[in-house]
Design a protein around this motif. Structure first.
Motif, PDB file in Angstrom:
ATOM      1  N   UNK A 311       0.939  -1.223  -0.122  1.00 48.65           N
ATOM      2  CA  UNK A 311      -0.015  -0.118   0.023  1.00 48.65           C
ATOM      3  C   UNK A 311       0.795   1.124  -0.186  1.00 48.65           C
ATOM      4  N   UNK A 312       1.895   1.190   0.710  1.00 47.96           N
ATOM      5  CA  UNK A 312       2.953   2.369   0.994  1.00 47.96           C
ATOM      6  C   UNK A 312       3.326   2.762  -0.615  1.00 47.96           C
ATOM      7  N   UNK A 313       3.771   1.704  -1.108  1.00 50.79           N
ATOM      8  CA  UNK A 313       4.458   1.934  -2.378  1.00 50.79           C
ATOM      9  C   UNK A 313       3.574   2.491  -3.370  1.00 50.79           C
ATOM     10  N   UNK A 314       2.435   2.081  -3.496  1.00 49.11           N
ATOM     11  CA  UNK A 314       1.326   2.285  -4.371  1.00 49.11           C
ATOM     12  C   UNK A 314       1.002   3.860  -3.863  1.00 49.11           C
ATOM     13  N   UNK A 315       0.865   4.505  -2.663  1.00 49.73           N
ATOM     14  CA  UNK A 315       0.511   5.766  -2.302  1.00 49.73           C
ATOM     15  C   UNK A 315       1.783   6.753  -2.695  1.00 49.73           C
ATOM     16  N   UNK A 316       2.933   6.350  -2.561  1.00 45.67           N
ATOM     17  CA  UNK A 316       4.020   7.130  -2.742  1.00 45.67           C
ATOM     18  C   UNK A 316       4.255   7.192  -4.265  1.00 45.67           C
ATOM     19  N   UNK A 317       3.864   6.128  -5.051  1.00 50.42           N
ATOM     20  CA  UNK A 317       3.948   6.609  -6.533  1.00 50.42           C
ATOM     21  C   UNK A 317       2.700   7.432  -7.008  1.00 50.42           C
TER      22      UNK A 317
END
Length: 341
Positions: A311-317
């Motif tokens: 989820x973190x990787x998705x949001x940072x992108x």
């Protein structure tokens, strides 16, 4: 056009003559629109703290008037931009597509209090997130988060596997992303509607902070809590103000508010209050007699850490697409929270 009212000084006649003093009303009254229930911590503690800070900073020249029920939660930004009120509180998740950078503070995995998160949030906003100009047309007065959100349900949930297939009220933002990742079916309902949503069995549960067990009476309709240490997400809020209302204030009052109230000072105080009301909600759960708190097992905590990382990787992108150095902002929030005393 600003909607605050300039009040003339009021004399109390004979009573004042006896006292030998003159009581003067504030020169300016700022109208606050709030959508939470009257006894919720937002109205019972946060707005009073804001008012106290404003009155102290301006020597009593500015005060506030709280009005409830002017518009539903998602309509608050437009209400302020239209000039119907001067100030409000917004939950960014209620505005899908309008706010993206605000999801950065909502990520699971941060360690620290709502106070620490709120201070870190403001600092990251000033350095990185403001660049996206997602609050255009509004003056951002403070930014804050609630405490770690947990799953509240009448059905006893003791594992991540139990969540799969549940129909759960989610707030939008990262809360919805996490629900999807856990296999839950999300229903978007504003916080003031969660009690009736659960009471009518329109949802199996809600994902909210502990505060809600008191503020929205979840001890009555969601007797079980599944607690993930650190939370499933944190919610992002802003105190917002009409830019016209601010600009219409005298320069010396504007300066006092900017230096002593707005920004980090108010963000810190609001976060501190959220920590307090989260504890009140936890205490209410323990005192209810028929409520239970079920803490995630170590295995579930490890499994959720892997889900949270995706989820973190998705949001940072997503945030990076807004022209913001999302990784740097995330790293700043994490380090600021870890160092916060």
């Amino acid at each position: 056009m600003a909607k605050f009212s300039k009040l003339s000084a009021l004399l109390a006649g004979a009573a004042l003559a006896v006292a030998g003093t003159v009581a003067a009303a504030a020169e300016y009254t700022l109208i606050i629109s709030s959508w939470a229930p009257p006894t919720h911590g937002i109205n019972a503690k946060m707005w009073p703290k804001f008012t106290e800070m404003v009155e102290e900073a301006t020597g009593g020249r500015v005060t506030t008037e709280l009005k409830l029920g002017m518009a539903p939660p998602p309509a608050q930004p437009d209400l302020i931009m239209d000039g119907a009120a001067d100030l409000s509180i917004i939950f960014h998740g209620y505005q899908p597509g309008r706010f993206t950078t605000t999801k950065l503070i909502e990520l699971p995995g941060y360690e620290g209090s709502a106070e620490a998160a709120s201070v870190a949030y403001w600092r990251a906003y000033e350095k990185y997130l403001k660049k996206a100009d997602e609050h255009r047309g509004l003056k951002v007065v403070a930014l804050h988060t609630h405490g770690p959100a947990q799953l509240h349900s009448n059905k006893k949930v003791t594992s991540l596997a139990d969540m799969n297939g549940m129909k759960v009220r989610v707030p939008g933002g990262v809360g919805s992303d996490v629900a999807d990742a856990l296999g839950m079916t999300g229903i978007k309902v504003p916080a003031p509607k969660v009690y009736e949503t659960l009471a009518s069995n329109a949802a199996d549960g809600v994902v909210m902070p502990f505060e809600s067990r008191k503020g929205f009476k979840l001890t009555e309709v969601a007797k079980n809590v599944y607690e993930m240490p650190g939370g499933l997400y944190r919610g992002s809020f802003a105190f917002i103000m009409s830019q016209d209302a601010f600009d219409a204030l005298p320069d010396d009052i504007q300066k006092a508010l900017e230096e002593k109230v707005f920004g980090e000072p108010l963000s810190r105080e609001i976060g501190k209050i959220w920590d307090e009301i989260d504890q009140i909600g936890r205490d209410a759960t323990m005192e209810a007699g028929d409520n239970s708190i079920n803490v995630a097992s170590e295995a579930d905590q490890a499994a959720f850490a892997e889900i949270a990382a995706k989820v973190r990787d998705k949001v940072i992108a997503e945030v990076a697409e807004k022209g913001v150095d999302a990784q740097a902002a995330y790293d700043m929030i994490k380090s600021e929270m870890a160092a916060y005393k």
